[in-house]
Design a protein around this motif. Structure first.
Motif, PDB file in Angstrom:
ATOM      1  N   TYR A  60       5.722   3.581   8.479  1.00 39.26           N
ATOM      2  CA  TYR A  60       4.395   4.062   8.099  1.00 39.26           C
ATOM      3  C   TYR A  60       4.181   3.909   6.588  1.00 39.26           C
ATOM      4  CZ  TYR A  60       0.399   7.110   7.313  1.00 39.26           C
ATOM      5  OH  TYR A  60      -0.823   7.594   6.925  1.00 39.26           O
ATOM      6  N   CYS A  61       5.204   4.228   5.779  1.00 37.69           N
ATOM      7  CA  CYS A  61       5.081   4.067   4.324  1.00 37.69           C
ATOM      8  C   CYS A  61       4.892   2.600   3.966  1.00 37.69           C
ATOM      9  CB  CYS A  61       6.321   4.636   3.625  1.00 37.69           C
ATOM     10  SG  CYS A  61       6.467   6.445   3.720  1.00 37.69           S
ATOM     11  N   ALA A  62       5.596   1.704   4.683  1.00 37.66           N
ATOM     12  CA  ALA A  62       5.427   0.268   4.445  1.00 37.66           C
ATOM     13  C   ALA A  62       4.016  -0.176   4.831  1.00 37.66           C
ATOM     14  CB  ALA A  62       6.469  -0.519   5.233  1.00 37.66           C
ATOM     15  N   TYR A  63       3.473   0.407   5.899  1.00 35.42           N
ATOM     16  CA  TYR A  63       2.104   0.112   6.324  1.00 35.42           C
ATOM     17  C   TYR A  63       1.123   0.494   5.228  1.00 35.42           C
ATOM     18  CZ  TYR A  63      -2.371   1.360   8.519  1.00 35.42           C
ATOM     19  OH  TYR A  63      -3.704   1.520   8.800  1.00 35.42           O
ATOM     20  N   ARG A  64       1.288   1.687   4.675  1.00 32.98           N
ATOM     21  CA  ARG A  64       0.383   2.143   3.619  1.00 32.98           C
ATOM     22  C   ARG A  64       0.515   1.297   2.356  1.00 32.98           C
ATOM     23  NH1 ARG A  64      -1.206   7.230   1.464  1.00 32.98           N
ATOM     24  NH2 ARG A  64      -3.123   6.010   1.348  1.00 32.98           N
ATOM     25  N   ALA A  65       1.720   0.729   2.128  1.00 30.29           N
ATOM     26  CA  ALA A  65       1.951  -0.116   0.956  1.00 30.29           C
ATOM     27  C   ALA A  65       1.598  -1.574   1.221  1.00 30.29           C
ATOM     28  CB  ALA A  65       3.410  -0.015   0.525  1.00 30.29           C
ATOM     29  N   ASN A  66       1.081  -1.852   2.439  1.00 30.43           N
ATOM     30  CA  ASN A  66       0.684  -3.213   2.816  1.00 30.43           C
ATOM     31  C   ASN A  66       1.887  -4.164   2.786  1.00 30.43           C
ATOM     32  OD1 ASN A  66      -1.355  -4.832   3.812  1.00 30.43           O
ATOM     33  ND2 ASN A  66      -1.924  -5.627   1.800  1.00 30.43           N
ATOM     34  N   MET A  67       3.035  -3.698   3.282  1.00 31.87           N
ATOM     35  CA  MET A  67       4.261  -4.506   3.272  1.00 31.87           C
ATOM     36  C   MET A  67       4.729  -4.899   4.669  1.00 31.87           C
ATOM     37  SD  MET A  67       6.468  -2.607   0.271  1.00 31.87           S
ATOM     38  CE  MET A  67       7.826  -3.793   0.368  1.00 31.87           C
ATOM     39  N   LEU A  68       3.993  -4.487   5.698  1.00 25.50           N
ATOM     40  CA  LEU A  68       4.355  -4.886   7.067  1.00 25.50           C
ATOM     41  C   LEU A  68       3.732  -6.242   7.393  1.00 25.50           C
ATOM     42  CD1 LEU A  68       3.832  -1.638   9.215  1.00 25.50           C
ATOM     43  CD2 LEU A  68       5.976  -2.562   8.378  1.00 25.50           C
ATOM     44  N   PRO A  69       4.412  -7.107   8.152  1.00 21.88           N
ATOM     45  CA  PRO A  69       5.811  -6.971   8.592  1.00 21.88           C
ATOM     46  C   PRO A  69       6.748  -7.881   7.822  1.00 21.88           C
ATOM     47  CG  PRO A  69       4.690  -8.523  10.007  1.00 21.88           C
ATOM     48  CD  PRO A  69       3.711  -8.170   8.910  1.00 21.88           C
ATOM     49  N   VAL A  70       6.267  -8.489   6.705  1.00 16.18           N
ATOM     50  CA  VAL A  70       7.070  -9.507   6.024  1.00 16.18           C
ATOM     51  C   VAL A  70       8.213  -8.884   5.238  1.00 16.18           C
ATOM     52  CG1 VAL A  70       7.030 -11.369   4.322  1.00 16.18           C
ATOM     53  CG2 VAL A  70       5.096 -11.051   5.885  1.00 16.18           C
ATOM     54  N   PHE A  71       7.892  -7.899   4.378  1.00 16.15           N
ATOM     55  CA  PHE A  71       8.936  -7.302   3.555  1.00 16.15           C
ATOM     56  C   PHE A  71       9.727  -6.249   4.321  1.00 16.15           C
ATOM     57  CE2 PHE A  71       5.959  -8.947   0.424  1.00 16.15           C
ATOM     58  CZ  PHE A  71       6.825  -9.583  -0.457  1.00 16.15           C
ATOM     59  N   VAL A  72       9.021  -5.417   5.051  1.00 19.57           N
ATOM     60  CA  VAL A  72       9.648  -4.330   5.809  1.00 19.57           C
ATOM     61  C   VAL A  72       9.246  -4.479   7.267  1.00 19.57           C
ATOM     62  CG1 VAL A  72       9.888  -1.826   6.061  1.00 19.57           C
ATOM     63  CG2 VAL A  72       9.542  -2.816   3.781  1.00 19.57           C
ATOM     64  N   PRO A  73      10.191  -4.380   8.189  1.00 19.48           N
ATOM     65  CA  PRO A  73       9.835  -4.520   9.604  1.00 19.48           C
ATOM     66  C   PRO A  73       9.161  -3.259  10.136  1.00 19.48           C
ATOM     67  CG  PRO A  73      12.156  -3.982   9.405  1.00 19.48           C
ATOM     68  CD  PRO A  73      11.649  -4.179   7.995  1.00 19.48           C
ATOM     69  N   ARG A  74       8.444  -3.409  11.200  1.00 16.77           N
ATOM     70  CA  ARG A  74       7.898  -2.251  11.917  1.00 16.77           C
ATOM     71  C   ARG A  74       8.924  -1.901  12.987  1.00 16.77           C
ATOM     72  NH1 ARG A  74       4.493  -0.583  16.239  1.00 16.77           N
ATOM     73  NH2 ARG A  74       2.812   0.826  15.566  1.00 16.77           N
ATOM     74  N   PHE A  75       9.625  -0.789  12.775  1.00 19.64           N
ATOM     75  CA  PHE A  75      10.725  -0.475  13.693  1.00 19.64           C
ATOM     76  C   PHE A  75      10.816   1.029  13.914  1.00 19.64           C
ATOM     77  CE2 PHE A  75      12.392   0.044   9.510  1.00 19.64           C
ATOM     78  CZ  PHE A  75      13.548   0.807   9.547  1.00 19.64           C
ATOM     79  N   ALA A  76      11.349   1.388  15.089  1.00 17.23           N
ATOM     80  CA  ALA A  76      11.542   2.793  15.439  1.00 17.23           C
ATOM     81  C   ALA A  76      12.998   3.102  15.734  1.00 17.23           C
ATOM     82  CB  ALA A  76      10.683   3.157  16.644  1.00 17.23           C
ATOM     83  N   SER A  80       3.422  -2.931  -7.984  1.00 22.78           N
ATOM     84  CA  SER A  80       4.080  -3.979  -7.207  1.00 22.78           C
ATOM     85  C   SER A  80       4.284  -3.486  -5.779  1.00 22.78           C
ATOM     86  CB  SER A  80       5.427  -4.323  -7.834  1.00 22.78           C
ATOM     87  OG  SER A  80       6.279  -3.182  -7.794  1.00 22.78           O
ATOM     88  N   ASP A  81       4.731  -4.400  -4.895  1.00 23.82           N
ATOM     89  CA  ASP A  81       4.945  -4.026  -3.497  1.00 23.82           C
ATOM     90  C   ASP A  81       5.907  -2.850  -3.384  1.00 23.82           C
ATOM     91  OD1 ASP A  81       3.268  -6.014  -2.539  1.00 23.82           O
ATOM     92  OD2 ASP A  81       4.860  -7.504  -2.479  1.00 23.82           O
ATOM     93  N   THR A  82       7.063  -2.985  -4.030  1.00 20.94           N
ATOM     94  CA  THR A  82       8.079  -1.933  -3.882  1.00 20.94           C
ATOM     95  C   THR A  82       7.616  -0.621  -4.498  1.00 20.94           C
ATOM     96  OG1 THR A  82       9.167  -2.825  -5.865  1.00 20.94           O
ATOM     97  CG2 THR A  82      10.042  -3.506  -3.728  1.00 20.94           C
ATOM     98  N   MET A  83       6.885  -0.665  -5.613  1.00 20.74           N
ATOM     99  CA  MET A  83       6.417   0.575  -6.215  1.00 20.74           C
ATOM    100  C   MET A  83       5.340   1.231  -5.345  1.00 20.74           C
ATOM    101  SD  MET A  83       8.412   1.048  -8.590  1.00 20.74           S
ATOM    102  CE  MET A  83       7.663   2.569  -9.146  1.00 20.74           C
ATOM    103  N   ARG A  84       4.515   0.425  -4.647  1.00 23.80           N
ATOM    104  CA  ARG A  84       3.559   1.014  -3.691  1.00 23.80           C
ATOM    105  C   ARG A  84       4.307   1.672  -2.543  1.00 23.80           C
ATOM    106  NH1 ARG A  84       0.858  -3.991  -4.158  1.00 23.80           N
ATOM    107  NH2 ARG A  84       1.445  -4.524  -2.007  1.00 23.80           N
ATOM    108  N   PHE A  85       5.402   1.051  -2.130  1.00 28.68           N
ATOM    109  CA  PHE A  85       6.254   1.577  -1.061  1.00 28.68           C
ATOM    110  C   PHE A  85       6.788   2.955  -1.465  1.00 28.68           C
ATOM    111  CE2 PHE A  85      10.277   0.562   1.625  1.00 28.68           C
ATOM    112  CZ  PHE A  85       9.722   1.193   2.732  1.00 28.68           C
ATOM    113  N   VAL A  86       7.305   3.029  -2.692  1.00 33.40           N
ATOM    114  CA  VAL A  86       7.834   4.290  -3.215  1.00 33.40           C
ATOM    115  C   VAL A  86       6.714   5.317  -3.362  1.00 33.40           C
ATOM    116  CG1 VAL A  86       8.874   5.385  -5.247  1.00 33.40           C
ATOM    117  CG2 VAL A  86       9.808   3.239  -4.365  1.00 33.40           C
ATOM    118  N   GLN A  87       5.543   4.857  -3.854  1.00 33.00           N
ATOM    119  CA  GLN A  87       4.421   5.768  -4.023  1.00 33.00           C
ATOM    120  C   GLN A  87       3.981   6.356  -2.685  1.00 33.00           C
ATOM    121  OE1 GLN A  87       0.716   3.980  -5.178  1.00 33.00           O
ATOM    122  NE2 GLN A  87      -0.066   5.846  -6.109  1.00 33.00           N
TER     123      GLN A  87
END
Length: 870
Positions: free
Chosen positions: A509-525, A463-470
Motif C-alpha cells: 500500500y505504501c508503494a502504491y501511494r508512492a507510485n512505485m507499483l509494480p516495477v520497483f516494489v511488487p504487489r504482494f501479500a 525521489s521514488d524511495t523518499m516518497r516510499f518512506v514518506q
C-alpha cells in the motif's frame, strides 16, 4: 603592570577573579576597577605585608600570581587542573577550584577558604572545631546536609550555625548517645562522617554515584538518596529513615520486590500497574503508590472473587495474564480516541492518565474507573467493542473508524476524529458517497473504501524511495492498530484480502501511494513472494553479504518457528549500528517504528530499491581521497586568512599542494611557510618532550627540562579571541609538537599538530599540519636593517639581539646546541610570529613578549654550564 581605580578591561576582570579565588573580593566580575575592587586589593596587600595603596603594580601582581600558582599546583596534583600551571587568574583555574569543591562536598563558590584549603593541601581539621552558634563556612554546610540525610532536619543548608542547626544537633546527640554540651566537636563530626560514608558506599554499590568526598554530605548526596527512594517506591524526602535504611542496607534487592508473584510487602512499578488496572476495572486498591498493602490485597481478593477464583490475595502469572486481557481492549479504545498509550495489557501511568483525561473531557467523574458511563462514551455504546468488520456504520467504533475519520478529514469533510461513528460522521459519509456517485446510505463498505483509496492523492514530491518512506511515515502518524487481532485493516481492505496477515499488504500500500507499483516494489501479500520478486530482479541481498542497507529498502525477517521469511517492513533511516523500520502487523498488531541491529539474526535480507545508503559514502576511494585533500587545503587557506600579517604573498600566486612548503611570507632573513602532509609521521618524528598547547585561554610552550611558559591573549581584540578559540577547537585536544631542523643555510622551527579529515563515514584521513619559521643563520650583517621594518619584524629584531647577547657570552650555536638555546630563543618567534595565523597582535601583547624574552634569558643562563661542557 599597573592597575588602579578607573582602570577597566579584561586585566581588571582577571584581577577580580584572582582576588575572589583568594577570598578578598565578593563582587561582580565586571572588569571595572571601582571602590569594591580597590578595597579587595588593599585587603590582599595587607595579607601579603606590602603597602596597602589599592594599586596593583608589579609587586602586588607577582604576589597574586604566586598565591594562585600554589593553588593551581595543588589542584593539578589532585587531578582537577589540566595543562600547565602559570599562576594566571584564569577562568580555567576558577572552574577547576569549583570542580574540586563540588567533588569534596564543599560549597562550590570558587573561593579558597579555610575548609577548601584544608582539603586541598591535605592538612588537618583541628583548627576548625568546635562548631557552635554563629559558626559559618563549609564545615557547617556539610554538617547541615549530614543532619538532614540522617533525619535531623536543620531547617536549611546555608552554612550558618543558627538555632535550627543547634536543635538538629541536639536531636542527633540524643539519638546516638552523645552528651549535650551544645557544640559540635571533631568526635561528633567524625561520627556523622562515618554515617554518611556508609550511605555513600551503599548508594554507589547500587549504581547511584555520589560526588562528594567520602564522609562529607552535600546537595548531590541528598538528590541521590531521593533518586534511590523514588526508584524503589519509597517517600522521596532525601532522608535515610527506617524504610530506606532497611532497603538500602538490607539483603533484598530492590528489583526482587517487583517480581511475580505480587503479594504483601511487594513494591515497585509492577505493583503500581496492578493498582491502576484494578481501578480501571472499578475495584479500589486504596491508593496507587506502588506498595502492596492491605488495601491492594483486599482489592485483589475482590477481583478473584468476581472472576470465580480462589481468594488468595496473591497475583501470580495466571492472574496477571487475566488482568492484561481485560485491560488491552480498554487501551485500544483509548488509542482510537487519540491517546498515545500502549496497547499491551499493562496499565501504566500513561494509560491511567488517559482514562482520567477522557473522563474530564466528557464531564464524567475523573476517578480512573471505567464504569458503564465511561465505557459507553469510550466504545460508542455499551455493547460496541472496537473493529469487528470493515463495513462501518453508525454505532461502529474502534481503530478502523478512527482511521476512516482521518482520511475523510484529509478530504475536507467535517468529522471529529474520536473513533466513534456518530451522526456527524454519517453525514460526512453520505456527502462523500453522493459526491462520488455511490449509494448515499451512510454505510461505508467495500465500494466506498475502493473509491476513497482512488481519490486519496498519491505522493508526488521527492525521489521514488523518499516518497516510499514518506508514505510509511504518514501511515505511522495515522496510527492504525488492530482492536481484536482479527486482521481487519485498511491495508487488507485496499488489497482485497482482509482478515489475513497484513505486513506485506502494508508495504504494498505504501508503494502504491508512492507510485512505485509494480516495477520497483511488487504487489504482494505473502512475504516469500516479495523475496522471490527481488531475487528475480537481482536486487535481493542477504544480511551477511556485506550489503549496506539503503533508505527505502524493503526488509524481510526470517521466522525460525515457521521456517521461512514471515515478516516485512520499510527501512526509513539508520547508521552503522542499526536501522529503523516502519512496518505493520508487528508485535502490537499496529503500524509502528522499531530499531533493529544490523547483526540481528532474524533479518534475512533486503530488497534494494535504489535509495541512499544508511551510512557511508557513495564516493569511490579515489574520489574520497581527492575530496579529503581539497578539504585539507581549504583548511590551510582558512588558517592563513585568519591573520593580518601574512600579506606579502598574493594568494593567487600560491601553489596550494600537499606535501610541500607553501611560503606565506619571505625575505632574505626570514620565511614563514605552512604545510600539510599525509599521515602523522611528521608529527610523530617531532620531539615529544617539546610541545605547545593552544587553548581559548592562551598558548603554552613546554620543554620537559624547563618550567613551561604561557602566553595569554591579553590585549587581543574580541574578534581575535573568537578566532583563536575557533582554531583551538579545530586543532583539538592533542598538543602540538616542536621540530627544529636545518636545511642548508636555514634553521627551521616547525609547530606541528595532527588533523583528521572525514569524507563520509567510511573515509577519514590523518594529516600532519605544521607552520614553519625559517631563519637565515648567515644573514647576520643584515640584522640592522630589521630595525626599519614594520612592528612585528621589530620583535624579530629584539629576538635577534637576544641571540647576539647569547653569542657574546660565547655560547656556540652549533647544530647540537640549537636543540637547547636556539629552541628556546626561536620558540618566541614561533609563538609570536611563526604562529601568526593565531591572530596574535604583537603590539597588543608587548608585555608578554618582554616577559618571554626574560624567560628565555633565564633558561639560557641555566643552559650555559651544559653548553660549555659540550
Amino acid at each position: 603592570m599597573l592597575l588602579k581605580a578607573g582602570s577597566s578591561g579584561e586585566q581588571v576582570k582577571a584581577l577580580q577573579r584572582g582576588l575572589k579565588i583568594l577570598c578578598c573580593y565578593s563582587g561582580t566580575l565586571d572588569g571595572k576597577y571601582g571602590g569594591g575592587t580597590e578595597a579587595a586589593v588593599q585587603k590582599f596587600q595587607k595579607q601579603q605585608g606590602i603597602e596597602a595603596d589599592g594599586i596593583v603594580g608589579d609587586e602586588t601582581w607577582h604576589c597574586l600570581v604566586e598565591e594562585l600558582f600554589s593553588l593551581g599546583t595543588a589542584l593539578k596534583e589532585q587531578g582537577f587542573y589540566k595543562g600547565y600551571v602559570s599562576g594566571a587568574p584564569s577562568v580555567k583555574l576558577y572552574e577547576a577550584l569549583c570542580a574540586f569543591q563540588r567533588a569534596r562536598g564543599l560549597q562550590p563558590d570558587g573561593m579558597a577558604g579555610a575548609a577548601t584549603r584544608a582539603r586541598l593541601f591535605r592538612y588537618g581539621e583541628s583548627g576548625v572545631f568546635p562548631l557552635d552558634l554563629g559558626s559559618k563556612g563549609d564545615y557547617v554546610w556539610n554538617l547541615q546536609y549530614a543532619l538532614f540525610a540522617l533525619c535531623c532536619n536543620p531547617g536549611g543548608m546555608d552554612g550558618v550555625y543558627g538555632s535550627a542547626t543547634a536543635e538538629a544537633v541536639r536531636k542527633y546527640r540524643k539519638r546516638y548517645g552523645f552528651p549535650d554540651n551544645g557544640v559540635v566537636d571533631s568526635t561528633l563530626f567524625e561520627h556523622s562522617k562515618e554515617k554518611i560514608r556508609r550511605i555513600q558506599r551503599a548508594l554507589r554499590e547500587k549504581g547511584y554515584p555520589t560526588a562528594a568526598e567520602e564522609g562529607y554530605a552535600d546537595a548531590n548526596l541528598i538528590e541521590q538518596i531521593r533518586a534511590y527512594q523514588k526508584q524503589n517506591w519509597l517517600t522521596a524526602d532525601g532522608q535515610v529513615g527506617p524504610a530506606t535504611e532497611e532497603l538500602l542496607f538490607g539483603a533484598v534487592q530492590g528489583d526482587a520486590l517487583d517480581s511475580l508473584p505480587l503479594k504483601r510487602k511487594s513494591r515497585g512499578e509492577r505493583v503500581q500497574n496492578l493498582q491502576y488496572a484494578l481501578r480501571m476495572l472499578c475495584i479500589d486498591p486504596n491508593g496507587t503508590d506502588g506498595i502492596f498493602g492491605g488495601g491492594t490485597e483486599a482489592a485483589v481478593k475482590k477481583y478473584q472473587k468476581r472472576s470465580q477464583l480462589a481468594e488468595s490475595g496473591v497475583v501470580d502469572t495466571a492472574l496477571w495474564g487475566r488482568l492484561s486481557a481485560e485491560i488491552k481492549p480498554l487501551q485500544e479504545a483509548l488509542r482510537n480516541k487519540g491517546y498515545s498509550c500502549r496497547a499491551d495489557g499493562v496499565a501504566d501511568t500513561a494509560c491511567y492518565q488517559a482514562v482520567l483525561d477522557f473522563q474530564r473531557k466528557h464531564a464524567l467523574s475523573a476517578d480512573g474507573m471505567i464504569g458503564k458511563g465511561t465505557k459507553t462514551l469510550l466504545f460508542g455504546d455499551a455493547n460496541a467493542g472496537g473493529t469487528l468488520s470493515a463495513v462501518l456504520r453508525e454505532g461502529s467504533s474502534g481503530s478502523l473508524t478512527r482511521y476512516l475519520q482521518q482520511l475523510l478529514a484529509e478530504q475536507n469533510y467535517a468529522v471529529t476524529v474520536d473513533g466513534v461513528f456518530g451522526s456527524e460522521m454519517k453525514r460526512a459519509v453520505e456527502n462523500f458517497q453522493q459526491k462520488h456517485g455511490l449509494t448515499s446510505d451512510g454505510i461505508f463498505g467495500a465500494q466506498s473504501w475502493k473509491k476513497l483509496f482512488e481519490v486519496r492523492s498519491k505522493l508526488a514530491l521527492f525521489s521514488d524511495t523518499m516518497r516510499f518512506v514518506q508514505a510509511a511515515e504518514i501511515e505511522l502518524q495515522l496510527g492504525f492498530a488492530e482492536d481484536y487481532e482479527n486482521n481487519i485493516t485498511p491495508y487488507g481492505e485496499w488489497y482485497g484480502l482482509n482478515g489475513e496477515s497484513w505486513c506485506a499488504m502494508f508495504v504494498s500500500y505504501c508503494a502504491y501511494r508512492a507510485n512505485m507499483l509494480p516495477v520497483f516494489v511488487p504487489r504482494f501479500a505473502y512475504c516469500p513472494d516479495g523475496v522471490n520478486y527481488y531475487r528475480k530482479m537481482k536486487r535481493y541481498y542477504k544480511r551477511d553479504s556485506g550489503y549496506i542497507p539503503k533508505v527505502g529498502d524493503v526488509i524481510f525477517f526470517y521466522n525460525y518457528r515457521k521456517g521461512r521469511v514471515a515478516h516485512t517492513g520499510i527501512v526509513v533511516e539508520g547508521d552503522a549500528r542499526g536501522i529503523f523500520v516502519i512496518d505493520g502487523n508487528g508485535i502490537e498488531n499496529s503500524v509502528r517504528k522499531s530499531w533493529h541491529s544490523l547483526k540481528e539474526d532474524t533479518i534475512d535480507g533486503y530488497g534494494d530499491n535504489g535509495g541512499l545508503p544508511i551510512y557511508g559514502s557513495l564516493l569511490t576511494e579515489e574520489e574520497a581521497e581527492r575530496q579529503t585533500e581539497n578539504q585539507v587545503l581549504e583548511y590551510l587557506k582558512e588558517i592563513v586568512q585568519s591573520t593580518p600579517y601574512l600579506t606579502r604573498v598574493d594568494d593567487a600566486s600560491v601553489d596550494w599542494k600537499l606535501d610541500k612548503d607553501i611560503f606565506l611570507y619571505q625575505d632574505i632573513i626570514t620565511k614563514v611557510s605552512i604545510k600539510a602532509t599525509r599521515g602523522v609521521s611528521w608529527y610523530q618524528r617531532c620531539n615529544p618532550n617539546t610541545t605547545f598547547d593552544i587553548s581559548p585561554d592562551g598558548i603554552t610552550f613546554s620543554d620537559s627540562r624547563y618550567a613551561p611558559f604561557t602566553a595569554t591573549y591579553e590585549g587581543v581584540s574580541k574578534e581575535g579571541i573568537l578566532r583563536l578559540s575557533s582554531i583551538a577547537l579545530s586543532i583539538g585536544d592533542t598538543p602540538g609538537r616542536v621540530e627544529l631542523s636545518v636545511e642548508g643555510k636555514w634553521t627551521k622551527l616547525s609547530l606541528v599538530f595532527e588533523k583528521t579529515v572525514e569524507s563520509g563515514e567510511h573515509h577519514s584521513t590523518n594529516f600532519s599540519v605544521g607552520l614553519t619559521f625559517w631563519l637565515n643563520m648567515d644573514a647576520g650583517s643584515l640584522l640592522a636593517e630589521a630595525a626599519t621594518v614594520q612592528s612585528y619584524e621589530l620583535a624579530l629584531y629584539d629576538m635577534r639581539k637576544l641571540r647576539n647577547h647569547l653569542q657574546a657570552q660565547r655560547l656556540e650555536l652549533t647544530q647540537e646546541t640549537l636543540k637547547g638555546v636556539l629552541t628556546i630563543v626561536t620558540i618566541g618567534l614561533g609563538i609570536y610570529v611563526g604562529i601568526s595565523f593565531l591572530y596574535l597582535a604583537l603590539t597588543a601583547a608587548e608585555m608578554a613578549v618582554l616577559e618571554f624574552i626574560e624567560w628565555c634569558c633565564q633558561r639560557a643562563a641555566e643552559l650555559a654550564p651544559v653548553i660549555n661542557a659540550q
